[in-house]
Design an enzyme around this catalytic site. Structure first.
Site, short mmCIF file in Angstrom:
data_model
loop_
_atom_site.label_atom_id
_atom_site.label_comp_id
_atom_site.label_asym_id
_atom_site.label_seq_id
_atom_site.Cartn_x
_atom_site.Cartn_y
_atom_site.Cartn_z
N LYS A 128 11.34 71.75 -7.79
CA LYS A 128 12.52 72.15 -7.01
C LYS A 128 13.72 72.43 -7.92
O LYS A 128 14.37 73.46 -7.81
CB LYS A 128 12.86 71.01 -6.04
CG LYS A 128 13.95 71.30 -5.05
CD LYS A 128 14.33 70.03 -4.25
CE LYS A 128 13.13 69.31 -3.66
NZ LYS A 128 13.52 68.19 -2.77
N LYS A 186 15.96 63.53 -12.02
CA LYS A 186 16.83 63.60 -10.84
C LYS A 186 15.97 63.57 -9.60
O LYS A 186 15.00 64.32 -9.49
CB LYS A 186 17.64 64.92 -10.87
CG LYS A 186 18.62 65.04 -9.70
CD LYS A 186 19.92 64.36 -10.02
CE LYS A 186 20.85 64.23 -8.82
NZ LYS A 186 20.55 63.01 -8.00
N SER A 209 24.07 67.61 -5.07
CA SER A 209 24.04 66.44 -5.97
C SER A 209 24.47 66.87 -7.37
O SER A 209 25.21 66.16 -8.06
CB SER A 209 22.64 65.85 -6.05
OG SER A 209 22.40 64.96 -5.00
N ASN A 253 19.10 63.29 8.64
CA ASN A 253 20.10 63.98 7.84
C ASN A 253 19.75 65.45 7.59
O ASN A 253 20.63 66.27 7.39
CB ASN A 253 20.24 63.24 6.51
CG ASN A 253 21.39 63.74 5.70
OD1 ASN A 253 22.46 63.99 6.24
ND2 ASN A 253 21.17 63.91 4.43
N LYS A 270 11.72 60.37 -8.99
CA LYS A 270 11.83 59.82 -7.62
C LYS A 270 11.59 58.32 -7.69
O LYS A 270 10.87 57.85 -8.56
CB LYS A 270 10.78 60.47 -6.71
CG LYS A 270 11.11 60.38 -5.24
CD LYS A 270 11.95 61.56 -4.83
CE LYS A 270 12.19 61.61 -3.33
NZ LYS A 270 12.65 62.95 -2.92
N THR A 318 21.53 69.35 2.54
CA THR A 318 20.12 69.71 2.67
C THR A 318 19.91 70.52 3.95
O THR A 318 19.26 71.58 3.93
CB THR A 318 19.23 68.45 2.67
OG1 THR A 318 19.63 67.60 1.59
CG2 THR A 318 17.77 68.80 2.50
N1 GLU Z 1 16.11 63.26 -1.86
C1 GLU Z 1 16.56 64.61 -1.91
C2 GLU Z 1 15.42 65.55 -2.23
O1 GLU Z 1 14.28 65.27 -1.92
C3 GLU Z 1 17.76 64.79 -2.83
C4 GLU Z 1 17.56 64.39 -4.26
C5 GLU Z 1 18.84 64.42 -5.08
O2 GLU Z 1 19.89 64.79 -4.58
O3 GLU Z 1 18.74 64.06 -6.26
O4 GLU Z 1 15.60 66.64 -2.70
#
Ligand code: GLU
Length: 428
Positions: free
Chosen positions: A105, A81, A361, A232, A117, A201
């Site tokens: 995280k 994810k 998410s 954002n 990612k 976020t």
């Molecule tokens: N890009 C965001 C992060 O760095 C969200 C990732 C997601 O929702 O999967 O946490």
């Protein structure tokens, strides 16, 4: 034991770039992992790396090629994810680090995912809407073999948004022959997106900021806040702090820095950015020519919410904030961490501070599976509870072990990941 020379060269960039910072963070936490330390090499090697060529036909008839990546760092606790970044400086090393920080995280806030990612090295601002759509669709087709609602679930990150998620979802679904809304999160509401996801976020940054302020005996009302990056994450967090009575005294983006000690008018600043794409030229504040000056802003709370490696040994000494909330991923280098720790600055690390996005998410993914959608109040309530609990448990561990919040968050996360790794065992 793996000897040093068996480690592929692209995995060993100690001290260089975001991946080097990440490796250093893992080294710092290893002494606290007890018997699980024998599995720690797992954290230092992404499970799977896919590099793809993404060719598109430009509007002028020429063919352009871009380099794209999807890195699945770990899937011990669940599917991969993490977001997809479109930015001109994207590299494999950066995507590796970002995927690893997702593993940490997701485990730190205990959502049932591994970490992944993706990214494309492209400046999306240089593409027309049609070119952007073709790039997104071709990229999705190229990584199609490794993503899926139970395999790896992309989401927005720097340079990507709801529209891009809609194209990704559609491309994956068309290739499959059936609509699969759970393959990406951060989608438009009309396609199975979640209420509150766009703000999540920034909201999470605000929630942990309030918790940190209580610990430091700081009143949010009247507190001075400085924000780097007004997208954002930074833009939403700034608004929530202002709504709670704080003043935003400095904002920096990629083009400019604007300051106003009595507080910037956030609504006017948002309107200016909406119109021009940047804080540059905003008449409601003074423009500061020297970008480095931003770090020395007289403020209580500093929110880096742009890119990684912004707070370094060079500027950490000049920081006057009492609290740093890492809205960005990896904004602080390990050397800067030490300087700030010695100065008594409280850093709420990225893997907690910006985890609100992936938390909602997760809610979106759950809602898509059950085709049953929650109210925004329910989402914000659950988000707030998860963020507060994660902050409180990391705070408690940091006190118990006498370590920073970052080290405590990494201890919690690595323990969860490596316990899962050990319980599952090696197969085949
Ligand atoms: N890009 C965001 C992060 O760095 C969200 C990732 C997601 O929702 O999967 O946490």
């Amino acid at each position: 034991m793996t000897s040093k020379h068996e480690v592929p060269s692209y995995l060993t960039s100690h001290g260089i770039g975001p991946w080097g910072d990440y490796l250093e963070q893992i080294d710092r936490v290893t002494p606290y992992l007890g018997n699980l330390a024998r599995w720690v090499e797992t954290m230092k090697r992404p499970k799977r790396i896919l590099i793809v060529d993404v060719p598109i036909e430009r509007d002028n008839g020429t063919i352009a090629h871009f380099e794209g990546y999807r890195v699945q760092h770990n899937t011990s606790r669940g599917p991969g994810k993490g977001g997809v970044r479109f930015h001109q400086d994207v590299t494999l090393s950066e995507v590796m680090a970002l995927s690893a920080w997702m593993t940490v995280k997701n485990a730190a806030v205990n959502v049932p995912y591994g970490g992944a990612k993706g990214g494309i090295r492209v400046d999306p601002k240089t593409l027309s809407r049609g070119e952007l759509m073709r790039l997104t669709r071709r990229y999705t087709s190229e990584i199609n073999i490794i993503i899926g609602p139970n395999k790896d679930i992309p989401a927005p990150d720097v340079g990507t948004n709801e529209q891009i998620m809609a194209w990704m979802m559609d491309t994956f679904s068309m290739n499959q022959g059936s609509t699969s809304s759970g393959v990406v999160t951060g989608k438009p509401i009309s396609l199975g997106g979640s209420l509150g996801r766009r703000e999540a976020t920034g909201r999470g940054v605000f929630v942990v900021g309030c918790e940190a302020a209580v610990k430091r005996g700081l009143e949010i009302k009247g507190a001075k806040v400085a924000v780097q990056g007004f997208g954002n994450v930074g833009g939403i967090a700034a608004r929530l702090f202002v709504d709670a009575g704080a003043k935003v005294v400095a904002v920096q983006d990629h083009l400019s820095t604007v300051v106003r000690d009595s507080g910037l008018d956030i609504d006017a600043l948002h309107a200016h950015i909406e119109k021009t794409g940047s804080v540059k030229g905003f008449s409601g504040g003074d423009e500061v020519a020297d970008r480095q000056q931003f770090w020395a802003t007289d403020c209580d709370i500093l929110i880096p919410a742009a890119l990684e490696q912004q707070i370094t040994a060079e500027n950490a000494g000049s920081i006057r904030a009492k609290i740093i909330l890492e809205g960005a991923n990896g904004p602080t280098s390990p050397a800067a961490d030490d300087i700030l720790h010695d100065k008594g600055v409280l850093i709420v690390p990225d893997v907690i501070a910006n985890a609100g996005g992936v938390t909602v998410s997760y809610f979106e993914w759950v809602q898509d599976f059950s085709s049953f959608f929650w109210t925004e109040d329910e989402i914000n309530l659950r988000l707030t509870r998860i963020m507060r609990e994660a902050f409180a448990s990391v705070w408690h561990l940091a006190e118990e072990k006498n370590v920073s919040l970052r080290t405590a968050a990494f201890i919690t996360a690595c323990t969860r990941v490596l316990q899962a790794r050990e319980m599952r065992g090696l197969y085949p």
